[in-house]
Design a protein around this motif. Structure first.
Motif, PDB file in Angstrom:
ATOM      1  N   ARG A  64     -51.128 -26.678 -15.829  1.00 40.98           N
ATOM      2  CA  ARG A  64     -50.140 -27.381 -16.643  1.00 40.98           C
ATOM      3  C   ARG A  64     -50.559 -28.833 -16.840  1.00 40.98           C
ATOM      4  NH1 ARG A  64     -44.047 -28.896 -14.392  1.00 40.98           N
ATOM      5  NH2 ARG A  64     -43.060 -29.294 -16.401  1.00 40.98           N
ATOM      6  N   TYR A 101     -50.925 -42.722 -26.362  1.00 38.30           N
ATOM      7  CA  TYR A 101     -50.809 -44.078 -26.910  1.00 38.30           C
ATOM      8  C   TYR A 101     -51.911 -44.132 -27.966  1.00 38.30           C
ATOM      9  CZ  TYR A 101     -48.412 -44.935 -22.362  1.00 38.30           C
ATOM     10  OH  TYR A 101     -47.578 -44.893 -21.262  1.00 38.30           O
ATOM     11  N   TYR A 121     -41.148 -30.496 -31.555  1.00 39.73           N
ATOM     12  CA  TYR A 121     -42.486 -31.031 -31.286  1.00 39.73           C
ATOM     13  C   TYR A 121     -43.185 -31.341 -32.605  1.00 39.73           C
ATOM     14  CZ  TYR A 121     -42.169 -30.050 -26.334  1.00 39.73           C
ATOM     15  OH  TYR A 121     -41.793 -30.073 -25.024  1.00 39.73           O
ATOM     16  N   ARG A 164     -50.283 -24.421 -20.006  1.00 41.41           N
ATOM     17  CA  ARG A 164     -49.019 -24.965 -20.519  1.00 41.41           C
ATOM     18  C   ARG A 164     -49.149 -26.480 -20.673  1.00 41.41           C
ATOM     19  NH1 ARG A 164     -45.660 -24.355 -16.277  1.00 41.41           N
ATOM     20  NH2 ARG A 164     -47.154 -23.309 -14.936  1.00 41.41           N
ATOM     21  N   SER A 180     -44.676 -36.603  -7.421  1.00 45.61           N
ATOM     22  CA  SER A 180     -43.485 -35.830  -7.784  1.00 45.61           C
ATOM     23  C   SER A 180     -43.731 -34.328  -7.715  1.00 45.61           C
ATOM     24  CB  SER A 180     -43.023 -36.201  -9.194  1.00 45.61           C
ATOM     25  OG  SER A 180     -43.832 -35.594 -10.183  1.00 45.61           O
ATOM     26  N   ARG A 202     -36.654 -33.842 -10.668  1.00 47.80           N
ATOM     27  CA  ARG A 202     -37.961 -34.479 -10.830  1.00 47.80           C
ATOM     28  C   ARG A 202     -38.048 -35.172 -12.182  1.00 47.80           C
ATOM     29  NH1 ARG A 202     -43.577 -30.986 -11.650  1.00 47.80           N
ATOM     30  NH2 ARG A 202     -45.054 -32.639 -11.134  1.00 47.80           N
ATOM     31  N   MET A 203     -38.678 -36.346 -12.194  1.00 50.45           N
ATOM     32  CA  MET A 203     -38.935 -37.066 -13.445  1.00 50.45           C
ATOM     33  C   MET A 203     -40.413 -37.431 -13.519  1.00 50.45           C
ATOM     34  SD  MET A 203     -35.780 -39.847 -13.280  1.00 50.45           S
ATOM     35  CE  MET A 203     -36.368 -40.717 -14.745  1.00 50.45           C
ATOM     36  N   ILE A 204     -41.018 -37.176 -14.673  1.00 48.37           N
ATOM     37  CA  ILE A 204     -42.379 -37.649 -14.932  1.00 48.37           C
ATOM     38  C   ILE A 204     -42.271 -38.616 -16.100  1.00 48.37           C
ATOM     39  CG2 ILE A 204     -44.686 -36.984 -15.696  1.00 48.37           C
ATOM     40  CD1 ILE A 204     -44.215 -34.338 -14.165  1.00 48.37           C
ATOM     41  N   SER A 241     -43.856 -41.916 -18.431  1.00 42.71           N
ATOM     42  CA  SER A 241     -44.879 -42.867 -18.880  1.00 42.71           C
ATOM     43  C   SER A 241     -44.158 -43.952 -19.650  1.00 42.71           C
ATOM     44  CB  SER A 241     -45.907 -42.180 -19.784  1.00 42.71           C
ATOM     45  OG  SER A 241     -46.636 -41.218 -19.057  1.00 42.71           O
ATOM     46  N   VAL A 262     -40.173 -38.797  -8.428  1.00 45.04           N
ATOM     47  CA  VAL A 262     -40.527 -39.480  -9.677  1.00 45.04           C
ATOM     48  C   VAL A 262     -42.008 -39.842  -9.657  1.00 45.04           C
ATOM     49  CG1 VAL A 262     -40.045 -41.409 -11.218  1.00 45.04           C
ATOM     50  CG2 VAL A 262     -38.197 -40.480  -9.805  1.00 45.04           C
ATOM     51  N   ASN A 263     -42.696 -39.451 -10.718  1.00 42.66           N
ATOM     52  CA  ASN A 263     -44.088 -39.852 -10.922  1.00 42.66           C
ATOM     53  C   ASN A 263     -44.127 -40.704 -12.178  1.00 42.66           C
ATOM     54  OD1 ASN A 263     -46.783 -40.044 -11.590  1.00 42.66           O
ATOM     55  ND2 ASN A 263     -46.986 -37.892 -12.156  1.00 42.66           N
ATOM     56  N   SER A 290     -41.429 -42.346 -22.188  1.00 44.30           N
ATOM     57  CA  SER A 290     -41.580 -40.913 -22.443  1.00 44.30           C
ATOM     58  C   SER A 290     -41.272 -40.205 -21.125  1.00 44.30           C
ATOM     59  CB  SER A 290     -43.017 -40.637 -22.900  1.00 44.30           C
ATOM     60  OG  SER A 290     -43.299 -39.262 -22.872  1.00 44.30           O
ATOM     61  N   THR A 329     -40.200 -36.674 -18.913  1.00 42.50           N
ATOM     62  CA  THR A 329     -40.066 -35.229 -18.747  1.00 42.50           C
ATOM     63  C   THR A 329     -39.226 -34.981 -17.498  1.00 42.50           C
ATOM     64  OG1 THR A 329     -42.171 -34.783 -19.831  1.00 42.50           O
ATOM     65  CG2 THR A 329     -41.319 -33.061 -18.399  1.00 42.50           C
ATOM     66  N   ARG A 389     -36.059 -32.400 -26.420  1.00 47.05           N
ATOM     67  CA  ARG A 389     -36.594 -31.062 -26.672  1.00 47.05           C
ATOM     68  C   ARG A 389     -36.885 -30.372 -25.352  1.00 47.05           C
ATOM     69  NH1 ARG A 389     -40.285 -35.108 -26.792  1.00 47.05           N
ATOM     70  NH2 ARG A 389     -42.470 -34.628 -26.478  1.00 47.05           N
ATOM     71  N   GLU A 390     -36.991 -29.061 -25.417  1.00 45.53           N
ATOM     72  CA  GLU A 390     -37.306 -28.282 -24.230  1.00 45.53           C
ATOM     73  C   GLU A 390     -38.705 -28.651 -23.748  1.00 45.53           C
ATOM     74  OE1 GLU A 390     -36.878 -24.035 -24.902  1.00 45.53           O
ATOM     75  OE2 GLU A 390     -37.877 -23.660 -22.987  1.00 45.53           O
ATOM     76  N   ASP A 391     -38.896 -28.724 -22.448  1.00 39.54           N
ATOM     77  CA  ASP A 391     -40.244 -28.916 -21.908  1.00 39.54           C
ATOM     78  C   ASP A 391     -40.945 -27.571 -21.941  1.00 39.54           C
ATOM     79  OD1 ASP A 391     -42.561 -29.239 -20.508  1.00 39.54           O
ATOM     80  OD2 ASP A 391     -41.598 -29.637 -18.580  1.00 39.54           O
ATOM     81  N   SER A 394     -43.777 -26.812 -21.185  1.00 40.33           N
ATOM     82  CA  SER A 394     -44.742 -26.565 -20.101  1.00 40.33           C
ATOM     83  C   SER A 394     -44.052 -26.187 -18.793  1.00 40.33           C
ATOM     84  CB  SER A 394     -45.597 -27.814 -19.866  1.00 40.33           C
ATOM     85  OG  SER A 394     -44.881 -28.805 -19.150  1.00 40.33           O
ATOM     86  N   ALA A 395     -42.715 -26.163 -18.793  1.00 37.61           N
ATOM     87  CA  ALA A 395     -41.999 -25.845 -17.550  1.00 37.61           C
ATOM     88  C   ALA A 395     -42.336 -24.430 -17.098  1.00 37.61           C
ATOM     89  CB  ALA A 395     -40.490 -25.996 -17.770  1.00 37.61           C
ATOM     90  N   ALA A 449     -37.750 -32.793 -22.358  1.00 34.76           N
ATOM     91  CA  ALA A 449     -38.493 -34.023 -22.610  1.00 34.76           C
ATOM     92  C   ALA A 449     -37.665 -34.897 -23.530  1.00 34.76           C
ATOM     93  CB  ALA A 449     -39.845 -33.703 -23.245  1.00 34.76           C
ATOM     94  N   TRP A 489     -37.427 -39.299 -25.272  1.00 31.79           N
ATOM     95  CA  TRP A 489     -38.037 -40.604 -25.521  1.00 31.79           C
ATOM     96  C   TRP A 489     -36.900 -41.605 -25.662  1.00 31.79           C
ATOM     97  CZ3 TRP A 489     -42.459 -43.367 -26.000  1.00 31.79           C
ATOM     98  CH2 TRP A 489     -42.507 -44.455 -26.878  1.00 31.79           C
TER      99      TRP A 489
END
Lengths: 339, 339
Positions: free
Chosen positions: A149, A155, A208, A229, A303, B149-151, B153, B230-231, B246, B248, B299-301, B303-304, B312, B314
């Motif tokens: 995944r 950016y 997306y 994924r 995480s 969990r939060m990812i 950027s 959190v990452n 951004s 997720t 939107r749906e993640d 990659s989950a 996800a 913004w």
């Protein structure tokens, strides 16, 4: 050494011009070079290896006698001329997205799947720029731990919209710097200077963008990982010509930060720039106008769920070079090497 | 209505100046206003509600008779004066990071944990700007699905480095626009115009910056979620004063895109800007100099992992306002409302 008749389709755009420079830098064995573009550009003179080459209008007859076509045109032009070139016996390395997901067309990043070049049928597709940059950085780690995944935030530089995008950002910065009003945007939907635009390409029903889905769709094909994924958020930023990406990876097996750094340091096309103590990390200004993908900020994904294996990293690469022109010329060199 | 003696500590910086404006806009019940700063700024006159206020040097005696201090100074100044203010019976809403993780000090985003204000002991901490902006966007979804969990950027504006950061970016853009050389950076480690700097704060042994760890450490405390993972990757971008993120998210329970949009549309402090068909999404230019957090690209993640629940999104928000000054004044208003 055998020499080849080469044509660049879309020779006057940002990618076409860069292809010309890459052919010269990489000393591509050229017998004859044709520069093809729209009727509007025909007659322009362009310098190549110390000689002037006159730009010709792209027409069916222009592909007669050509061995290798480097396609730097938009999808509609690619669809118009690439089949003609194939009929005339040319092999096209095409940078448009028109053929990338065609099962009959290899999609190649030379550092990842060079072997796929051999199964071409007259067309080889050059991947999306953000996809190339991500995969050059990620593939060495995939070999260590097996990627399941990817969560990516990009950016992306103005050059992704071509010369018009670059000129527009320059003009906006000059206006802001001079205290003048920023004119209406044309290359982008909104002002890019001092702004971020979280849309590249059109939206699908799931929300997306086409650019965001390329990383999953093209990534699966290039890496031969049909189950990969990818969740991507693509954002245009006020940077000239290098894309940057914040990537979180989930692996099948553990990949230590040390093993990741070793793999990246040894990987082709990668420069590991990862010395936080000395403020060394990839930045888009530093990757401008060169071919390597800089990778850094490599660290454990804190995480990640207990028992799963994750890493985070940050990478930058020149969008016009390795994201487009350099990768295409590298593919053409693989073609030549394979005869 | 009762009126309060208010002091701003660090009144001449970007956040201090914005606090002044927020006090006026929010019609804070002020009896007397003191503007405290370094000796260098003492004697300057600043306009507030149609009157001139003279900036005083911050000294222990300056806090005599003050009810509420809004702290807009750096950590060392905060550590020097906040304990003095507490001894003198003031309550400080402090924007530095000095007290944020102190178990004796509430850390408050009024849209998330207003109830924590009541248990203060003379100090209430104002969270990190990127943390405030993320949590205003994320908390409404947490209430629906329970966040695990939060990812993240980030795309963080120059104003995070204060007025010096803003001036430096402006000067660099003017130089580039005029074809002049960009001078040596001072506010940032590297040139910011046309560039991205993937470092905010110092690095820890694991390779994360202090700014990146704030989102996990402060987020856990504010949301009362000690297990939240959190990452974060924090990146400085050439934007003036709005941060963008951004994000997720992984949830305990399913959160549909529709339910997420409904929750966001109804959430305090949030403006849902999420109409891709009409190219409507949050952008930092649009959130400049106002107090709402714009959220979109929901939107749906995709990659989950099967069986897990991800989204996800913004979001953008003004770093000086809701990321700092507005949030502090909102906390002060909660203090007043609670007597």
């Amino acid at each position: 050494m055998k020499q080849y008749n080469v044509a660049i389709l879309g020779a006057t755009g940002a990618v076409g011009q860069q292809m010309l420079q890459c052919l010269e830098e990489q000393e591509f064995p050229i017998a004859n070079l044709k520069l093809l573009a729209s009727a509007r550009s025909a007659g322009k003179r362009v310098s190549f290896a110390g000689e002037d080459v006159v730009v010709e209008e792209a027409r069916d007859e222009a592909f007669d006698g050509v061995d290798i076509v480097l396609g730097a045109a938009e999808n509609d032009i690619a669809k118009r001329f690439v089949p003609v070139a194939r009929e005339k016996g040319c092999v096209t390395v095409d940078n448009s997205s028109a053929y990338r997901l065609d099962p009959d067309v290899p999609l190649v990043v030379p550092e990842v799947n060079p072997e796929d070049v051999a199964r071409h049928n007259g067309i080889i597709a050059n991947p999306n720029c953000a996809t190339i940059i991500a995969l050059v950085a990620v593939n060495p780690l995939h070999k260590v731990g097996g990627i399941k995944r990817m969560i990516v935030s990009t950016y992306q530089a103005a050059s992704g919209a071509g010369i018009g995008g670059l000129r527009e950002l320059e003009a906006q910065m000059a206006a802001i710097g001079a205290g003048q009003p920023v004119g209406d945007p044309k290359a982008f939907a909104y002002q890019l200077a001092c702004n971020l635009i979280p849309q590249i390409g059109g939206f699908d029903a799931a929300g997306y963008t086409s650019e965001e889905m390329k990383l999953q769709n093209e990534g699966r094909k290039i890496m031969h990982l049909p189950e990969l994924r990818v969740n991507c958020t693509c954002v245009r930023v006020p940077v000239m010509r290098s894309h940057s990406e914040s990537i979180t990876l989930e692996f099948e097996r553990e990949v230590s930060v040390e093993a990741a750094r070793e793999a990246l340091a040894a990987a082709p096309g990668v420069k590991l720039v990862d010395d936080p103590a000395n403020l060394a990390y990839p930045m888009p200004l530093d990757t401008t106008d060169q071919d390597l993908i800089y990778v850094g900020r490599v660290r454990e994904d804190i995480s990640a769920a207990p028992g799963s294996h994750g890493l985070a990293l940050w990478c930058c690469g020149d969008q016009i070079r390795k994201g487009a022109a350099t990768n295409a010329v590298q593919i053409a060199k693989l073609l030549v090497a394979q005869g």
